[in-house]
Design an enzyme around this catalytic site. Sequence first.
Site: not given
Length: 285
Positions: A122, A98
Amino acid sequence: MQLKILVFGQSGQVATELAALPDTLCLGRAEADLGDPQACADAIRKHAPTAVINAAAYTAVDKAEEEEVLATTINGHAPGAMAQACAALSVPLVHISTDYVFDGSGTAPWPTEAPTGPLGAYGRSKLVGEEAVRSSGATHAILRTSWVVSAHGNNFVKTMLRLGKERDALTIVADQIGGPTPARAIAAACHAMALQLIKDPDKSGTYHFSGAPDCSWADFARGIFDAAGISCAVTDIPSSDYPTPAARPANSRLDCSTLTDTFGIARPDWGQGLKDILNNLEKTT
Ligand SMILES: NC(=O)c1ccc[n+]([C@@H]2O[C@H](COP(=O)([O-])OP(=O)(O)OC[C@H]3O[C@@H](n4cnc5c(N)ncnc54)[C@H](OP(=O)(O)O)[C@@H]3O)[C@@H](O)[C@H]2O)c1
């Protein structure tokens, strides 16, 4: 050689698209729970695939702030165990990561080798996964992507289609810039990369892949309303007017040139991807 591409993930945006591609076998949570990294390694040994794609992840960005241990097991230790199993069988692993591994500073597109600096749990958990895959000795590609959208699951396109029909006007964050990326294009890229890595392990490395052109969430919302023929005015707001438990990177632009140079895969046009998603939704609703 009979191809068997083992995919972790079944119901997710990217996994759903991978299921439609040739020679893939998708494992859901019941067959391989990423909360149990050893079970993931066992699944790879059991299926003896020719390549593995990890499209499963803990993706609840805000909730991860309260569940960092679980997020790190799923996003960090499970991909590490998969990579160890792939190394032992000499099969490649394509692992999706990501833009949230970056701190979002500046305005230049992030090159793959840029220093990381996640802003939240995250991003930290995904970075643990990247490092575990990289250090495993497996042939691998880590594909960092951003702003994933599709006709399946929950995402910004689905939210805008719902809100745009309910309201005449919306305020949308305009100081976060990135590339909306169709899940179908990510699946096709992962599939093509897996096939190329089987033949050429020297292509191992970290790559970026995001939809073009880069835009703000507010611009993307306008694009969605235009494409769907919805009349809803969009007013730009700063992120500070839309506080969330986890901070988002302001600059999510990804420099995707090494992916194009190495694998011949170009950035997808998100406008075209949006048309495909709307067509897909029309057929299914
Ligand atoms: N979504 C984005 O905007 C975005 C942006 C950048 C990068 N990414 C990355 O892109 C990849 C694909 O994301 P996506 O949008 O397709 O994700 P998604 O739609 O949220 O799906 C995640 C998938 O992971 C599965 N999963 C979660 N926890 C699991 C567990 N403990 N065991 C087994 N499976 C589990 C989910 O299964 P259940 O359905 O059973 O929960 C679901 O199928 C991920 O690596 C993500 O980090 C996503």
